[in-house]
Design a protein around this motif. Sequence first.
Motif, PDB file in Angstrom:
ATOM      1  N   ALA A  60      94.880  42.731  24.477  1.00 18.81           N
ATOM      2  CA  ALA A  60      95.486  41.416  24.720  1.00 18.81           C
ATOM      3  C   ALA A  60      94.829  40.731  25.913  1.00 18.81           C
ATOM      4  N   LYS A  61      94.616  41.475  26.983  1.00 17.65           N
ATOM      5  CA  LYS A  61      93.971  40.896  28.173  1.00 17.65           C
ATOM      6  C   LYS A  61      92.561  40.423  27.843  1.00 17.65           C
ATOM      7  N   GLN A  62      91.839  41.214  27.074  1.00 14.02           N
ATOM      8  CA  GLN A  62      90.478  40.836  26.689  1.00 14.02           C
ATOM      9  C   GLN A  62      90.468  39.596  25.797  1.00 14.02           C
ATOM     10  N   ALA A  63      91.542  39.406  25.042  1.00 19.54           N
ATOM     11  CA  ALA A  63      91.646  38.244  24.153  1.00 19.54           C
ATOM     12  C   ALA A  63      92.109  36.994  24.884  1.00 19.54           C
ATOM     13  N   GLY A  64      92.436  37.124  26.167  1.00 19.80           N
ATOM     14  CA  GLY A  64      92.852  35.960  26.939  1.00 19.80           C
ATOM     15  C   GLY A  64      94.343  35.786  27.078  1.00 19.80           C
ATOM     16  N   VAL A  65      95.117  36.821  26.714  1.00 20.10           N
ATOM     17  CA  VAL A  65      96.573  36.738  26.862  1.00 20.10           C
ATOM     18  C   VAL A  65      96.922  36.966  28.328  1.00 20.10           C
ATOM     19  N   GLU A  66      97.531  35.969  28.926  1.00 18.01           N
ATOM     20  CA  GLU A  66      97.824  36.004  30.356  1.00 18.01           C
ATOM     21  C   GLU A  66      99.170  36.666  30.646  1.00 18.01           C
ATOM     22  N   PHE A 222     109.391  25.370  20.050  1.00 15.49           N
ATOM     23  CA  PHE A 222     109.289  26.226  18.871  1.00 15.49           C
ATOM     24  C   PHE A 222     107.981  27.004  18.945  1.00 15.49           C
ATOM     25  N   SER A 223     108.055  28.308  18.689  1.00 12.42           N
ATOM     26  CA  SER A 223     106.836  29.123  18.761  1.00 12.42           C
ATOM     27  C   SER A 223     106.400  29.565  17.369  1.00 12.42           C
ATOM     28  N   ILE A 224     105.094  29.614  17.192  1.00 10.18           N
ATOM     29  CA  ILE A 224     104.480  29.891  15.889  1.00 10.18           C
ATOM     30  C   ILE A 224     103.873  31.297  15.891  1.00 10.18           C
ATOM     31  N   PRO A 225     104.356  32.194  15.011  1.00 11.41           N
ATOM     32  CA  PRO A 225     103.803  33.556  14.939  1.00 11.41           C
ATOM     33  C   PRO A 225     102.595  33.639  14.004  1.00 11.41           C
ATOM     34  N   PRO A 226     101.792  34.695  14.111  1.00 10.38           N
ATOM     35  CA  PRO A 226     100.612  34.851  13.247  1.00 10.38           C
ATOM     36  C   PRO A 226     100.940  34.932  11.759  1.00 10.38           C
ATOM     37  N   ASP A 251     105.718  38.116  18.153  1.00 10.93           N
ATOM     38  CA  ASP A 251     106.870  38.924  17.728  1.00 10.93           C
ATOM     39  C   ASP A 251     106.433  40.362  17.457  1.00 10.93           C
ATOM     40  N   SER A 252     105.370  40.785  18.109  1.00  8.77           N
ATOM     41  CA  SER A 252     104.860  42.155  17.908  1.00  8.77           C
ATOM     42  C   SER A 252     105.967  43.177  18.088  1.00  8.77           C
ATOM     43  N   PRO A 253     105.957  44.207  17.212  1.00  8.01           N
ATOM     44  CA  PRO A 253     104.967  44.524  16.172  1.00  8.01           C
ATOM     45  C   PRO A 253     105.268  43.892  14.815  1.00  8.01           C
ATOM     46  N   ALA A 254     106.251  42.985  14.756  1.00  4.17           N
ATOM     47  CA  ALA A 254     106.586  42.320  13.498  1.00  4.17           C
ATOM     48  C   ALA A 254     105.710  41.080  13.294  1.00  4.17           C
ATOM     49  N   LEU A 255     105.845  40.455  12.138  1.00  2.00           N
ATOM     50  CA  LEU A 255     105.199  39.178  11.773  1.00  2.00           C
ATOM     51  C   LEU A 255     103.681  39.160  11.969  1.00  2.00           C
ATOM     52  N   GLU A 261     100.478  45.382   8.021  1.00  2.00           N
ATOM     53  CA  GLU A 261      99.856  45.864   9.245  1.00  2.00           C
ATOM     54  C   GLU A 261     100.802  45.643  10.425  1.00  2.00           C
ATOM     55  N   ALA A 262     100.636  46.436  11.465  1.00  2.00           N
ATOM     56  CA  ALA A 262     101.422  46.233  12.683  1.00  2.00           C
ATOM     57  C   ALA A 262     100.817  45.088  13.485  1.00  2.00           C
ATOM     58  N   ASN A 263     101.656  44.247  14.011  1.00  2.00           N
ATOM     59  CA  ASN A 263     101.189  43.112  14.810  1.00  2.00           C
ATOM     60  C   ASN A 263     100.973  43.547  16.262  1.00  2.00           C
ATOM     61  N   VAL A 264     100.062  42.850  16.948  1.00  2.00           N
ATOM     62  CA  VAL A 264      99.783  43.104  18.365  1.00  2.00           C
ATOM     63  C   VAL A 264      99.584  41.766  19.067  1.00  2.00           C
ATOM     64  N   PRO A 265      99.802  41.721  20.391  1.00  2.00           N
ATOM     65  CA  PRO A 265      99.679  40.447  21.116  1.00  2.00           C
ATOM     66  C   PRO A 265      98.322  39.762  20.998  1.00  2.00           C
ATOM     67  N   ALA A 266      97.250  40.519  20.810  1.00  2.00           N
ATOM     68  CA  ALA A 266      95.926  39.894  20.679  1.00  2.00           C
ATOM     69  C   ALA A 266      95.846  38.977  19.469  1.00  2.00           C
ATOM     70  N   ASN A 267      96.720  39.179  18.490  1.00  3.35           N
ATOM     71  CA  ASN A 267      96.724  38.327  17.287  1.00  3.35           C
ATOM     72  C   ASN A 267      97.244  36.921  17.552  1.00  3.35           C
TER      73      ASN A 267
END
Length: 311
Positions: A60-66, A222-226, A251-255, A261-267
């Motif tokens: 997530a950090k590498q993907a730019g998630v602050e 409103f937030s938009i999930p992957p 909404d990791s690990p959902a959505l 597949e399991a969701n992760v914050p980098a998505n």
Amino acid sequence: FCLNRTFFLCSLSTQRSAFICLQLIESQFTTFCTRATPSMFDCHAHLYDVENLSEALLAAKQAGVEGILTVSEHFPNVEPIMQMSKDWPGLVLPCVGLHPAPTGRCVSLDELPPILDFLNANHQQLFSVGEVGLDYTPRVIGSDETHTKEEKKEIQQKVFTEQITLAKEFGLPLNCHSRNAGHYVIETLAEHNVGSTCGALLHAFDGKPGHAMKGVQHGFYFSIPPSTVRADNPTKLIKALPLDHILLETDSPALPPVKGEANVPANIIVSAKLIAEVKNCSVEDVTRITTENAQKLFSRLKGGAAADNQG
């Protein structure tokens, strides 16, 4: 002497050219890196359910998630969330609340006191009150041997409004669930003047765009999930919402973006790219504006640790 002087001038000119080239390369590299790793906030996740958490957080950090706002469903989630926020300070941002359907069944009133006690004692360490709201999914509110459908709705409303009251008192935004109940959640928030006090996010909103626009009128986000990329009509809600009221979430690990597949914050970048496509703007614009939106709603994001923002 003339030959030496000419050689010196040529060498000096070459050095200057090389220096200018290096500056241009550095500038382009910096621009590339900035574009490759935009600054983003994941405004709704359940990290205590994410497998290989350290690996997921590093990605997530590498993907730019602050920062990742990590919400609870019920009291057993609270201690893990607070520990993660200590292990990953500044990245895991703790949020505490009682979900209307923890572990997939209707919430009970006896689950509320420990959550309220924790909020009263620890609100200065938190970034929002959540996950809270209403869930009118038939399997959740269907009548059983203990409660009727209407009684379950009343229980959820009481649990929700009690937490709204505390959120307003502490100035903490609400991180809301609204499955099959979008209209009712917006009505409840509006009745309690949440838009002009603490503010609210409706995550993974499954209601009508018209209802969402009423929420926008009250100042809600409103937030938009992957997972939106695989919805039957993924663009409808995004088209309706103004960009200055949209946030990003996983909404990791959902959505997840890919079913099964399991969701992760980098998505989270999947959400940003979809919004950019629908809004006909750049991904950079989406990440910049959604980050600004997150900092407006979750004001403690601007100052880093919530504990540094007393009150």
